[in-house]
Enzyme design. Structure first.
Site, PDB file in Angstrom:
ATOM      1  N   GLU A   1      25.376  43.810  -8.473  1.00 27.60           N
ATOM      2  CA  GLU A   1      25.228  44.794  -7.404  1.00 27.60           C
ATOM      3  C   GLU A   1      23.772  44.866  -6.947  1.00 27.60           C
ATOM      4  O   GLU A   1      23.485  45.130  -5.787  1.00 27.60           O
ATOM      5  CB  GLU A   1      25.727  46.157  -7.895  1.00 27.60           C
ATOM      6  CG  GLU A   1      25.972  47.172  -6.812  1.00 27.60           C
ATOM      7  CD  GLU A   1      27.188  46.880  -5.922  1.00 27.60           C
ATOM      8  OE1 GLU A   1      27.967  45.950  -6.218  1.00 27.60           O
ATOM      9  OE2 GLU A   1      27.331  47.584  -4.904  1.00 27.60           O
TER      10      GLU A   1
ATOM     11  N   HIS B   1      26.057  38.958  -3.072  1.00 27.32           N
ATOM     12  CA  HIS B   1      26.871  38.561  -4.230  1.00 27.32           C
ATOM     13  C   HIS B   1      27.070  37.037  -4.240  1.00 27.32           C
ATOM     14  O   HIS B   1      26.974  36.384  -5.279  1.00 27.32           O
ATOM     15  CB  HIS B   1      28.258  39.218  -4.163  1.00 27.32           C
ATOM     16  CG  HIS B   1      28.278  40.678  -4.531  1.00 27.32           C
ATOM     17  ND1 HIS B   1      27.821  41.145  -5.737  1.00 27.32           N
ATOM     18  CD2 HIS B   1      28.723  41.775  -3.855  1.00 27.32           C
ATOM     19  CE1 HIS B   1      27.980  42.476  -5.794  1.00 27.32           C
ATOM     20  NE2 HIS B   1      28.523  42.873  -4.658  1.00 27.32           N
TER      21      HIS B   1
ATOM     22  N   HIS C   1      25.914  42.314   2.445  1.00 21.80           N
ATOM     23  CA  HIS C   1      26.176  42.740   1.074  1.00 21.80           C
ATOM     24  C   HIS C   1      26.941  41.650   0.304  1.00 21.80           C
ATOM     25  O   HIS C   1      26.510  41.222  -0.776  1.00 21.80           O
ATOM     26  CB  HIS C   1      26.983  44.044   1.103  1.00 21.80           C
ATOM     27  CG  HIS C   1      27.298  44.605  -0.248  1.00 21.80           C
ATOM     28  ND1 HIS C   1      26.528  45.583  -0.831  1.00 21.80           N
ATOM     29  CD2 HIS C   1      28.280  44.338  -1.133  1.00 21.80           C
ATOM     30  CE1 HIS C   1      27.025  45.883  -2.022  1.00 21.80           C
ATOM     31  NE2 HIS C   1      28.094  45.141  -2.225  1.00 21.80           N
ATOM     32  N   GLU C   2      28.029  41.193   0.867  1.00 20.82           N
ATOM     33  CA  GLU C   2      28.825  40.169   0.175  1.00 20.82           C
ATOM     34  C   GLU C   2      28.047  38.863   0.069  1.00 20.82           C
ATOM     35  O   GLU C   2      28.158  38.141  -0.927  1.00 20.82           O
ATOM     36  CB  GLU C   2      30.171  39.950   0.876  1.00 20.82           C
ATOM     37  CG  GLU C   2      31.092  41.169   0.928  1.00 20.82           C
ATOM     38  CD  GLU C   2      31.358  41.832  -0.432  1.00 20.82           C
ATOM     39  OE1 GLU C   2      31.361  41.130  -1.457  1.00 20.82           O
ATOM     40  OE2 GLU C   2      31.530  43.073  -0.457  1.00 20.82           O
TER      41      GLU C   2
END
Lengths: 497, 497
Positions: free
Chosen positions: B292, B266, B262-263
């Site tokens: 997101e 980003h 997830h990170e």
């Protein structure tokens, strides 16, 4: 608002800039990714510019000058704050801004060129930059004080109160007493390091041992941390944020262990400065030399002592049972104090270390006397290495190009390294009288020694000069004879018995 | 100097302040020692004050307004910089400085009080602060735009171009299509997690796997780094310094693995923003929702796919042979997409996640409609939990008090989380047409997907709106039907076949 309150307000803002610039520099030196530096440098130079403007603003100057001339209503501590502020202003103001900017550009550039010259082992590549820097330093010294000897201006910057006359006296002892004694010891040195000294020690367990040492030396982990970096250093913004770094060499355990204790010495000093100074310009250690005295005291006097390894070798052996099999505290202690001729200052042992500094002091002195041409520097360096350490320098990277200092204009800094060791020795003889030193170290009660040093040295920050601290603690001003005595007693005992 | 050059100069200074404040905040969130915060907060508030003064100075306002009114000589990108600058000024200026200061004080305080209330499971403790914050937010919305619906003001802050009308349309799909479908799937869910999902996975090897994932996702380690922190987050100052954090839970491998992906989503976005925006206010991702969308795309669409684990389970099994003995990609994939009713949003699976956001959206909407008393909030929350997730909330820490957002005044933020997932689904259907997606994932060529997203989404930074990006990439504006379709196809395939 009265003058002093306004002074504090302006100071506080300066401190805020120091804080953010300090955090950025910590980040740059420990983890920032390579590619970020062009952007970062440009942005940080803007913030530095703001800081410069604040610390030289007319309002700030006027307030400091007014309070300096008319200090009646101030407390003793406040007077010291003003005195320090005045001195800081007087250091910057005489330098025209354009000189300041050009000089900053020059030393930034020179540092990179020095790196390249060192990598290529090419003194000629660095020579023109060194020449310019020396020229600039001489000019700046003249701008600041046309009547003073230029080297004295810089010696005082790094160690308030010191000058060539005092350093000459100190280095005479190094040259006439320590150098010949070192020769005696080197004649009977252990030719080869013991095997456990050059064994392989995995990184992770070295780190565990350093973390253990943090507890042994009573470092407060709530007010600081340990990290890794290429060159070990201590960093702090105030007494509640004190950090240090270590580098782990798997084939050289002794390097990380003693570098850690050294940095812990610096860090303990900073953690023990009274918090009343946090928001003032009197926070942080009294001087470079006094700081170095504490790091050297913990590293050499405490850390390289027999009782220390009687207490802590068992822990180290638990972590490295194979590498340290059959090694006892006595052997480990002797290895930790192994003497040898080395080309490189940062690898030198405690006994030959001041000779490396002596060489640098004599050369810097000649440079600012104007007796020397940069063309001749390598030959002069090499001749002194032969004279004091009996070594034949074969390439500039192991001689004149080894240290970064001159490339950044830091002339006058080196002497404080030796001075620190000498302060440490003088302090040690008092501690031996006041505390049961060996027992405290052997029984793992270094916190008691910390408490003593806090009360006598650390708590004052910059509110006392090194001289005031030494006189109050040891009963006399700086006396380099203690240093010679300490080295002779310690190394005679190990090597000449 | 012409107006735009002066604008850039003032902007650059603001960027410099953002940089040092950013580095300080990174340090605070990852390693700064506990005891340093009182001093640090006081000092940083001074630097924030300087930044505030710069970004609201009269000169800056005048220049921005002049260029905004007369933009003829500007390039398209320059016009966008001015438009963004104007919008940022208009956001701050209508709030009187004393309100700004009091509000900052209130949210700082409220966050601590929320922490305490959550720890004590005592909603009444937090209630008065929440009430004040809501009052303040309503007042600020009115100050900024007396004609707008207050909730719309904040929805637009977090996602430019969004308002209640658009969100209502989106959440109707969540409520009417996704919620009933989730119910179907939950009826046949796996009652217990498989054993390998709850086994113990030592930290160091988890970290090795995350480092491996950084290479799998083609994160550029020269322009960023991985670190640890309590709450995973991504941080960046420009495209060449992008960092992210992970927390390793030894008894929950899936948490660190998918948080890392997830990170990384980003982080890839930030690394791929065109460097021409580094020095502008158009750097960084287009919006919260678009950001997101990228993190969810990499986490859920790429990371929780069967081909991904066909490619990378072997590496994971090499690190954890005992824990993953006999587990195949199919089983691992199913575990990674396990659905379950949960009280806590951040622990929710991909399918029930939007229901958690729906609850928050409906409540925030009611708050700003003025239909609600803070006394009734817990009961309303709990009723909705029962309605959408069939769970009986027993204590506020698993209900109304679970999230930090409201305590910091961030109303209007939550909806962007679900919106991001929906953007990701819409983008996914285009990618499937344009690229051989499954093969690229299976054959470990995610760099190819990165290149596509760089060209279509990332490179623009904030120079395009989310809507512009979506239309250019997918051929239509935001269409939440893709989200429902994506979830149904994926989870039908896993659970309802």
């Amino acid at each position: 608002m009265n003058g002093f309150d306004r002074f504090k307000e302006l100071q506080k803002k300066q401190k805020a800039y120091q804080l953010v610039l300090g955090i950025a520099s910590w980040d740059s030196n420990t983890e920032a990714p390579k590619a970020c530096f062009p952007y970062r440098s440009e942005m940080l130079s803007l913030i530095s510019g703001e800081y410069y403007a604040l610390s030289t603003s007319e309002e700030y100057q006027e307030i400091v000058n007014a309070l300096h001339q008319d200090p009646e209503d101030l407390s003793e501590i406040q007077k010291k704050e003003i005195r320090k502020a005045k001195k800081d202003i007087d250091k910057i103001l005489p330098i025209p801004r354009e000189d300041y900017v050009e000089y900053s550009r020059l030393v930034n550039l020179s540092q990179r060129e020095w790196e390249e010259a060192k990598a290529k082992d090419d003194y000629d590549h660095f020579k023109p930059y060194l020449e310019k820097i020396i020229g600039f330093r001489k000019k700046m010294a003249h701008q600041r004080d046309p009547d003073a000897h230029p080297y004295n201006v810089f010696l005082d910057d790094f160690e308030e109160g010191m000058d060539m006359e005092k350093y000459d006296g100190f280095f005479r002892i190094v040259k006439e007493e320590i150098a010949p004694f070192a020769k005696e010891v080197l004649a009977v040195k252990d030719e080869k390091p013991p095997e456990f000294m050059v064994a392989t020690y995995p990184r992770d367990k070295q780190k565990q041992f350093v973390e253990y040492l943090m507890d042994v030396l009573a470092f407060d982990k709530n007010r600081g941390l340990l990290k890794e970096s290429v060159h070990p250093f201590t960093w702090n913004t105030h007494s509640k944020d004190v950090r240090f770094t270590v580098r782990y060499l798997e084939n050289y355990l002794f390097s990380s262990v003693f570098a850690a204790i050294h940095e812990l010495g610096h860090a303990l000093y900073e953690q023990q400065v009274d918090e009343m100074f946090d928001m003032t310009n009197l926070k942080s250690g009294a001087s470079m030399g006094m700081h170095e005295s504490q790091s050297r005291f913990y590293e050499n006097v405490v850390g390289r002592s027999l009782p220390f390894w009687e207490a802590h070798l068992p822990k180290l052996k638990k972590l490295f049972p194979r590498q340290l099999k059959g090694v006892d505290a006595e052997e480990f202690f002797r290895a930790a104090n192994r003497v040898d001729e080395t080309f490189i200052r940062v690898e030198a042992d405690e006994l030959t270390y001041p000779l490396h500094i002596l060489i640098r002091y004599e050369i810097e002195r000649m440079i600012f006397e104007g007796q020397i041409d940069v063309d001749d520097l390598p030959a002069i360096w090499n001749k002194k290495m032969k004279q004091y350490l009996n070594l034949d320098v074969e390439k500039p990277s192991q001689g004149i190009l080894q240290d970064v200092h001159w490339s950044t204009g830091m002339f006058g800094y080196f002497p404080t390294y030796a001075l620190g060791s000498a302060y440490a020795a003088q302090i040690y003889y008092t501690i031996k009288e006041e505390l049961d030193f060996e027992r405290l170290v052997r029984e793992d009660d270094i916190a008691e020694i910390n408490r003593f040093l806090k009360e006598k040295v650390h708590c004052y920050g910059k509110s006392k000069t090194p001289e005031e601290i030494l006189v109050a603690l040891t009963g006399e001003p700086f006396n380099p004879q203690y240093y010679a005595r300490y080295l002779k007693e310690k190394y005679r005992d190990i090597y000449l018995k």
